[in-house]
Design an enzyme around this catalytic site. Structure first.
Site, PDB file in Angstrom:
ATOM      1  N   VAL A   1      -3.403   3.688  -0.349  1.00  0.00           N
ATOM      2  CA  VAL A   1      -2.793   2.723  -1.257  1.00  0.00           C
ATOM      3  C   VAL A   1      -3.752   1.571  -1.547  1.00  0.00           C
ATOM      4  O   VAL A   1      -3.868   1.109  -2.688  1.00  0.00           O
ATOM      5  CB  VAL A   1      -1.460   2.196  -0.678  1.00  0.00           C
ATOM      6  CG1 VAL A   1      -0.983   0.957  -1.428  1.00  0.00           C
ATOM      7  CG2 VAL A   1      -0.391   3.280  -0.730  1.00  0.00           C
ATOM      8  N   GLU A   2      -4.464   1.111  -0.527  1.00  0.00           N
ATOM      9  CA  GLU A   2      -5.327  -0.051  -0.698  1.00  0.00           C
ATOM     10  C   GLU A   2      -6.555   0.236  -1.557  1.00  0.00           C
ATOM     11  O   GLU A   2      -6.856  -0.530  -2.475  1.00  0.00           O
ATOM     12  CB  GLU A   2      -5.766  -0.583   0.670  1.00  0.00           C
ATOM     13  CG  GLU A   2      -4.663  -1.258   1.464  1.00  0.00           C
ATOM     14  CD  GLU A   2      -4.217  -2.577   0.839  1.00  0.00           C
ATOM     15  OE1 GLU A   2      -4.961  -3.151   0.021  1.00  0.00           O
ATOM     16  OE2 GLU A   2      -3.104  -3.026   1.172  1.00  0.00           O
ATOM     17  N   THR A   3      -7.283   1.306  -1.266  1.00  0.00           N
ATOM     18  CA  THR A   3      -8.593   1.492  -1.927  1.00  0.00           C
ATOM     19  C   THR A   3      -8.919   2.939  -2.300  1.00  0.00           C
ATOM     20  O   THR A   3     -10.060   3.226  -2.658  1.00  0.00           O
ATOM     21  CB  THR A   3      -9.730   0.974  -1.024  1.00  0.00           C
ATOM     22  OG1 THR A   3      -9.757   1.740   0.197  1.00  0.00           O
ATOM     23  CG2 THR A   3      -9.574  -0.492  -0.706  1.00  0.00           C
TER      24      THR A   3
ATOM     25  N   TYR B   1       5.815  -1.837  -1.558  1.00  0.00           N
ATOM     26  CA  TYR B   1       4.517  -1.480  -0.987  1.00  0.00           C
ATOM     27  C   TYR B   1       4.711  -0.607   0.253  1.00  0.00           C
ATOM     28  O   TYR B   1       4.066   0.439   0.393  1.00  0.00           O
ATOM     29  CB  TYR B   1       3.747  -2.748  -0.626  1.00  0.00           C
ATOM     30  CG  TYR B   1       2.460  -2.499   0.130  1.00  0.00           C
ATOM     31  CD1 TYR B   1       1.262  -2.300  -0.544  1.00  0.00           C
ATOM     32  CD2 TYR B   1       2.439  -2.458   1.524  1.00  0.00           C
ATOM     33  CE1 TYR B   1       0.081  -2.064   0.148  1.00  0.00           C
ATOM     34  CE2 TYR B   1       1.271  -2.214   2.220  1.00  0.00           C
ATOM     35  CZ  TYR B   1       0.088  -2.023   1.530  1.00  0.00           C
ATOM     36  OH  TYR B   1      -1.067  -1.781   2.223  1.00  0.00           O
TER      37      TYR B   1
ATOM     38  N   ILE C   1      -1.980   3.684   4.295  1.00  0.00           N
ATOM     39  CA  ILE C   1      -2.491   2.335   4.031  1.00  0.00           C
ATOM     40  C   ILE C   1      -3.818   2.387   3.290  1.00  0.00           C
ATOM     41  O   ILE C   1      -4.013   1.734   2.249  1.00  0.00           O
ATOM     42  CB  ILE C   1      -2.673   1.560   5.358  1.00  0.00           C
ATOM     43  CG1 ILE C   1      -1.320   1.093   5.901  1.00  0.00           C
ATOM     44  CG2 ILE C   1      -3.601   0.353   5.175  1.00  0.00           C
ATOM     45  CD1 ILE C   1      -0.708  -0.082   5.166  1.00  0.00           C
TER      46      ILE C   1
END
Length: 355
Positions: free
Chosen positions: A139-141, A338, A136
């Protein structure tokens, strides 16, 4: 209000506006905020909303009006919310390549090594494996490298009052972003922080895990016990909060997220299998009765399953069987593409850790 929720709201003001860079180096970098244009103080609809929020939340009316009034329109943001044109082909392999690359995998391995004890504690407490949390955040940041440079108040105001009406679910999305703006105001009002300072994505998501304001209030935790919640600079709070989020949406300890699937073409009923979309609906027996074939290790699976289709442009789609835990990942971002990227990145990082 529950004490834990109140503590989360009070601690939210500790969220720093200076993002961390790569966690391996521990360095920080200055971020220049994208500047908006027209202030919302000139908009009657924004001021009416401010008055309504102040009355319902028992907040200082002048403070709410001043805060929303100081927010500025981000002219380029509304178009970013529009869906792809009708007929645009989805391509799982292209989508995956945006997130599964040597840079993220290496950064993920460093993040895992640096925070191994915290990841293990989060799994023990919430049941969420390290590879899911690491997937997570990557993928996010990219583990804090790209947390956004939009003022959160500007992003939320823009999407509350200037959401594109051409969007097929415009009314629903406006209601969502107004709820997030209200949550942000309610939280900020309980702190001594400047509500103009927090930075995030163009949708108003913040920190390493890109939490929206309502998720901050509900799921963010002070996982290192230092008396404040910091999702920008504190990996422990980030790890605990991501695991808390998944637990809150029904993550099942020890349950796989997906199983391989193939088809028996002699009894395949694809319309039946695809009808529920990504929501787990089928028992193992009903899943297989409609022509889906699971490997022996997945039989009999005690939970419900969904057939997940990942389109590959002009080529044949890819399929997996998704469980309740796969569905939980899509609560973070409502996309099967996602969720698969999170799973694949986490597994790639886990493999890299074993080398």
């Amino acid at each position: 209000m529950a004490p834990a929720l109140l503590a989360a709201l009070l601690a939210f003001g500790a969220l720093s506006a200076t993002p961390a860079s790569a966690q391996a180096s521990g360095e920080r970098r200055a971020v220049t905020a994208v500047r908006g244009t027209i202030p919302y103080a000139t908009r009657d609809d924004a001021m009416r909303f401010a008055d309504d929020v102040a009355a319902r939340r028992n907040l200082d009316r002048n403070w709410v009006r001043a805060t929303i009034g100081a927010a500025r329109l981000l002219p380029n943001v509304p178009r970013l919310m529009l869906p792809a044109p009708v007929g645009t082909a989805k391509n799982w392999r292209v989508y995956r390549s945006r997130f599964i690359d040597p840079v993220r995998i290496a950064a993920g391995a460093r993040f895992w090594r640096d925070n191994a004890a915290t990841l293990a504690r989060a799994e023990a407490e919430y049941g969420v494996p390290p590879e899911i949390v690491v997937g997570i955040i990557g993928v996010e940041t990219i583990y804090g490298r790209n947390m956004g440079n939009f003022r959160v108040i500007d992003a939320l105001a823009t999407l509350s009052f200037d959401f594109p009406q051409a969007h097929p679910r415009a009314a629903e999305r406006v209601a969502f972003f107004r709820g997030e703006l209200e949550s942000f105001l309610s939280t900020e009002s309980r702190t001594a922080e400047d509500p103009m300072v927090p930075l995030g994505s163009y949708a108003g998501a913040m920190g390493m895990p890109q939490f929206m304001p309502s998720s901050m209030a509900k799921y963010a935790v002070d996982f290192d016990g230092d008396g404040r919640i910091d999702l920008v600079n504190n990996p422990a709070d980030v790890i605990g909060s991501v695991a808390s989020y998944f637990k809150g949406f029904g993550w099942q300890r020890g349950m796989p997220s997906t199983f391989p699937v193939r088809f028996d073409t002699t009894r395949l009923q694809m319309p039946i299998l695809m009808a529920p979309d990504i929501k787990p609906t089928f028992s193992t027996d009903s899943f297989m009765a409609a022509g889906a074939v699971l490997e022996p290790e997945a039989q009999p699976f005690p939970g419900l399953l969904a057939l997940i289709e990942l389109q590959n442009g002009a080529e044949s789609p890819s399929y997996v069987a998704g469980t309740q835990n796969f569905y939980v990942i899509t609560r973070y971002n409502w996309s099967s593409y996602y969720a698969m990227s999170v799973l694949d990145l986490g597994n790639e990082v886990k493999a890299a850790m074993a080398q």
